[in-house]
Enzyme design. Structure first.
Site, PDB file in Angstrom:
ATOM      1  N   CYS A 141       9.563   1.750   8.845  1.00 20.22           N
ATOM      2  CA  CYS A 141       8.491   0.893   8.324  1.00 20.22           C
ATOM      3  C   CYS A 141       7.246   1.734   8.025  1.00 20.22           C
ATOM      4  CB  CYS A 141       8.181  -0.154   9.393  1.00 20.22           C
ATOM      5  SG  CYS A 141       6.849  -1.265   8.984  1.00 20.22           S
ATOM      6  N   CYS A 156       6.680   1.337   0.779  1.00 20.59           N
ATOM      7  CA  CYS A 156       7.045   0.155   1.562  1.00 20.59           C
ATOM      8  C   CYS A 156       8.563   0.066   1.533  1.00 20.59           C
ATOM      9  CB  CYS A 156       6.419  -1.090   0.944  1.00 20.59           C
ATOM     10  SG  CYS A 156       7.157  -2.594   1.577  1.00 20.59           S
TER      11      CYS A 156
HETATM   12  N1  DGL Z   1       8.359  -2.746   6.467  1.00 22.33           N
HETATM   13  C1  DGL Z   1       7.040  -2.889   5.900  1.00 22.33           C
HETATM   14  C2  DGL Z   1       6.576  -1.541   5.331  1.00 22.33           C
HETATM   15  O1  DGL Z   1       7.354  -0.665   5.002  1.00 22.33           O
HETATM   16  C3  DGL Z   1       6.998  -3.921   4.787  1.00 22.33           C
HETATM   17  C4  DGL Z   1       7.144  -5.332   5.241  1.00 22.33           C
HETATM   18  C5  DGL Z   1       6.055  -5.819   6.175  1.00 22.33           C
HETATM   19  O2  DGL Z   1       4.950  -6.171   5.727  1.00 22.33           O
HETATM   20  O3  DGL Z   1       6.331  -5.851   7.375  1.00 22.33           O
HETATM   21  O4  DGL Z   1       5.396  -1.349   5.193  1.00 22.33           O
END
Ligand code: DGL
Length: 257
Positions: free
Chosen positions: A69, A175
């Protein structure tokens, strides 16, 4: 066994990169679906929950922890390192160094969540000029699943125009969800920028740094959300991985053991 953490199912794009590059490994995919999204969550809550997952990964015997993430990598990498106390990787650092070498003197553009942009983690990691643009609507579209190319193009228009305006010649898909839209985003940026997927850059690094091992290719998924929803998305997105996977639900409170 390599542990991957994500706020939800988006990190499956990173698991896919690792699965292709480090094929003989066991994986522990940790998903905090109960608290999704992290993109605009208070930083102290993100740190608390990432620490709980990192400690869980340690108790379960993972040899390395990957924060798939971007938002968690931006906010809680140090926290995760402390709680895991072993090799801990965030997705930002590796792609940042690739981006700087790929840019031909232009600006490195980043599409990411509001939180990732707010921390300026990419600006601090990339040794070049950086423009960070939050694109929560585009990310929400990917999370919901089933978006058409036209939907993607419509939502991507404004954030991409902002990056082009800033002079970007490289765009980081900062993301976990955005690699799903890579084909459409590549079409839209082809005349002026190349795209980089952080999961791919990280998989290259792990393949260099982690010792080769022949494991079972098992994938254990542990989610604080609904395991059926998780199983459905896993089957849709990575059918080749789904057949090796076992999915378990865990109560958020149980992680803080
Ligand atoms: N997994 C999050 C990221 O890569 C995107 C989704 C979220 O907002 O949790 O920033």
């Amino acid at each position: 066994m390599i542990a991957l953490f994500d706020s939800g199912i988006g990190g499956l794009t990173v698991l896919h990169s690792l699965w292709r590059r480090l094929a003989q490994r066991d994986y522990l995919y940790l998903s905090d679906q109960a608290h999704f999204p992290y993109g605009d969550r208070p930083a102290q809550d993100v740190r608390r929950d990432v620490a709980a997952f990192a400690a869980f990964a340690r108790r379960e015997g993972a040899e390395a922890l990957v924060l798939a993430c971007n938002t968690a990598s931006a906010i809680a990498l140090e926290t995760a390192q402390q709680a895991f106390s072993g090799p801990t990787y965030g997705v930002i650092a590796e792609v940042a160094s690739v981006a700087a070498s790929r840019s031909a003197g232009g600006v490195v553009g980043v599409l990411a969540t509001t939180n990732t942009c707010r921390t300026h983690a990419y600006r601090d990691a990339v040794h070049a000029r950086v423009a960070e643009v939050a694109c929560p609507e585009l990310i929400a579209l990917a999370e919901a699943g089933g978006a058409s190319d036209l939907d993607v193009a419509r939502e991507a228009q404004a954030p991409l125009a902002a990056l082009r305006e800033a002079g970007a010649d490289v765009v980081i898909l900062g993301c976990t969800h955005l690699p799903h839209f890579e084909r459409v985003l590549r079409e839209l940026t082809r005349p002026w920028a190349s795209l980089l997927d952080p999961g791919e850059a990280l998989a290259e690094r792990l393949a260099r740094e982690l010792p080769e091992r022949r494991e079972q290719r098992s994938v254990r998924c542990v989610t604080t959300g609904d395991p059926q929803t998780f199983a459905r998305r896993l089957l849709q997105e990575l059918p080749q991985v789904a057949e090796h996977a076992r999915i378990e639900a865990v109560l958020p409170s149980a992680l803080h053991a």
